[in-house]
Write a protein that holds these residues in place. Structure first.
Motif, PDB file in Angstrom:
ATOM      1  N   GLU A  51       0.771  -1.212  -0.011  1.00  0.00           N
ATOM      2  CA  GLU A  51       0.069  -0.076   0.062  1.00  0.00           C
ATOM      3  C   GLU A  51       0.892   1.217  -0.081  1.00  0.00           C
ATOM      4  O   GLU A  51       0.572   2.308  -0.731  1.00  0.00           O
ATOM      5  N   LEU A  52       1.937   1.405   0.915  1.00  0.00           N
ATOM      6  CA  LEU A  52       2.756   2.495   1.032  1.00  0.00           C
ATOM      7  C   LEU A  52       3.510   2.721  -0.457  1.00  0.00           C
ATOM      8  O   LEU A  52       3.880   3.760  -0.885  1.00  0.00           O
ATOM      9  N   LYS A  53       4.019   1.225  -1.064  1.00  0.00           N
ATOM     10  CA  LYS A  53       4.727   1.678  -2.126  1.00  0.00           C
ATOM     11  C   LYS A  53       3.841   2.233  -3.651  1.00  0.00           C
ATOM     12  O   LYS A  53       4.333   3.134  -4.091  1.00  0.00           O
ATOM     13  N   ARG A  54       2.513   1.747  -3.282  1.00  0.00           N
ATOM     14  CA  ARG A  54       1.559   2.626  -4.151  1.00  0.00           C
ATOM     15  C   ARG A  54       1.410   4.122  -4.127  1.00  0.00           C
ATOM     16  O   ARG A  54       1.346   4.687  -5.111  1.00  0.00           O
ATOM     17  N   ASP A  55       1.465   4.558  -2.749  1.00  0.00           N
ATOM     18  CA  ASP A  55       1.583   6.056  -2.353  1.00  0.00           C
ATOM     19  C   ASP A  55       2.711   6.515  -2.890  1.00  0.00           C
ATOM     20  O   ASP A  55       2.743   7.651  -3.402  1.00  0.00           O
ATOM     21  N   MET A  56       4.061   5.821  -2.982  1.00  0.00           N
ATOM     22  CA  MET A  56       5.383   6.317  -3.407  1.00  0.00           C
ATOM     23  C   MET A  56       5.111   6.768  -5.101  1.00  0.00           C
ATOM     24  O   MET A  56       5.616   7.556  -5.464  1.00  0.00           O
ATOM     25  N   VAL A  57       4.704   5.707  -5.698  1.00  0.00           N
ATOM     26  CA  VAL A  57       4.337   5.763  -7.056  1.00  0.00           C
ATOM     27  C   VAL A  57       3.675   7.100  -7.346  1.00  0.00           C
ATOM     28  O   VAL A  57       3.949   7.864  -8.138  1.00  0.00           O
ATOM     29  N   ARG A  58       2.546   7.205  -6.683  1.00  0.00           N
ATOM     30  CA  ARG A  58       1.547   8.283  -7.104  1.00  0.00           C
ATOM     31  C   ARG A  58       2.230   9.450  -6.658  1.00  0.00           C
ATOM     32  O   ARG A  58       1.847  10.612  -7.374  1.00  0.00           O
ATOM     33  N   ALA A  59       3.054   9.881  -5.781  1.00  0.00           N
ATOM     34  CA  ALA A  59       3.875  10.903  -5.306  1.00  0.00           C
ATOM     35  C   ALA A  59       4.938  11.239  -6.212  1.00  0.00           C
ATOM     36  O   ALA A  59       5.626  12.324  -5.766  1.00  0.00           O
ATOM     37  N   SER A  60       5.179  10.471  -7.386  1.00  0.00           N
ATOM     38  CA  SER A  60       6.391  10.864  -8.015  1.00  0.00           C
ATOM     39  C   SER A  60       6.144  10.987  -9.429  1.00  0.00           C
ATOM     40  O   SER A  60       5.009  10.423 -10.081  1.00  0.00           O
TER      41      SER A  60
END
Length: 276
Positions: A208-217
């Motif tokens: 879940e956190l990795k998905r957030d990282m992708v969206r924030a980049s």
């Protein structure tokens, strides 16, 4: 049961009880450091190592760098950070050398937790041409590694709930960071890279956190040793098309690589360990 040569002598019965308690602690936590066991049981590091050697031989404990973890087998087994560091280490260093070349002075970068992420962090520290770079990470060990580049780099740690197995920070609170930042580039680690299922991870909170990282980049790349190619796990991070590039180690099975390239959506780069 006797201590291994070189360990501090203990009476037989207390040693057996101590080792059983160590075994329970290791099973509960997933990974325990030698120093923690020494402090918990009031014995020397030498005695702890002797106990772990006995448990490794008789009770299914696996010795890894700095401590021990349960010896678990099966498709859902998640390696500890220390265990992963020892696996395909040269391949991960080669991936990091190629992938880290994407970073330029003045950029903001997310470095995901994991052993390949650690290799990327070490390459960033090594590059003395980098300055005014901001690195955001959810990995405590990665943050400590990047400290060697301060003040050339600013290091931001996400905060959140600690996962001891990976020394990583996850929800709640870790996700808040990625709602408030926009990075130029994200290096994402994973446990599976598959043509149909995309990029996946064993642990759901980390996925879940990795998905957030992708969206924030603005751009996201995958860094994964070859053993991840063709594998699928429970937590989906994203489709291949969500990533600019997938950097894979040279041990990746050729049929899996062919399927990934056929699927399209991301550039698939297999890093030659010797050439890099």
């Amino acid at each position: 049961m006797t201590d291994v040569p070189g360990s501090v002598p203990d009476a037989g019965a207390p040693a057996m009880i101590r080792r059983q308690r160590m075994l329970s602690l290791i099973a509960d936590r997933g990974f325990v450091r030698v120093g923690e066991l020494s402090e918990t049981f009031g014995v020397s590091d030498v005695t702890v190592r002797g106990d772990l050697s006995v448990l490794e031989g008789t009770q299914g404990v696996r010795r890894v760098h700095g401590g021990a973890m349960p010896r678990v087998t099966g498709p859902l087994h998640e390696l500890s950070f220390e265990e992963a560091l020892e696996s395909l280490a040269e391949e991960k260093r080669a991936i990091a050398r190629i992938a880290s070349a994407l970073v330029q002075p003045g950029m903001s970068v997310i470095v995901d937790v994991g052993s390949t992420g650690m290799a990327v962090a070490r390459e960033l520290v090594r590059r003395e041409d980098l300055y005014d770079v901001t690195v955001i990470t959810n990995g405590l060990t990665i943050a400590l590694e990047l400290e060697n580049a301060v003040p050339r780099m600013q290091v931001i740690v996400t905060g959140g709930t600690l996962r001891p197995l990976q020394h990583s920070l996850v929800a709640p609170l870790a996700t808040v960071m990625f709602e408030r930042v926009h990075a130029d580039l994200a290096f994402i680690g994973c446990n599976g890279v598959d043509a149909a299922s995309g990029i996946t991870n064993i642990n759901l909170p980390e996925a879940e956190l990795k998905r957030d990282m992708v969206r924030a980049s603005a751009r996201a790349v995958v860094v994964a040793d070859g053993s991840k190619a063709g594998r699928v796990h429970l937590g989906r991070i994203g489709a291949l098309g969500d990533f600019e590039t997938v950097f894979l180690g040279a041990s990746a099975p050729k049929p899996a690589v062919a399927e990934l390239r056929k699927a399209g959506g991301a550039e698939i780069v297999v890093v030659d360990t010797e050439a890099s």
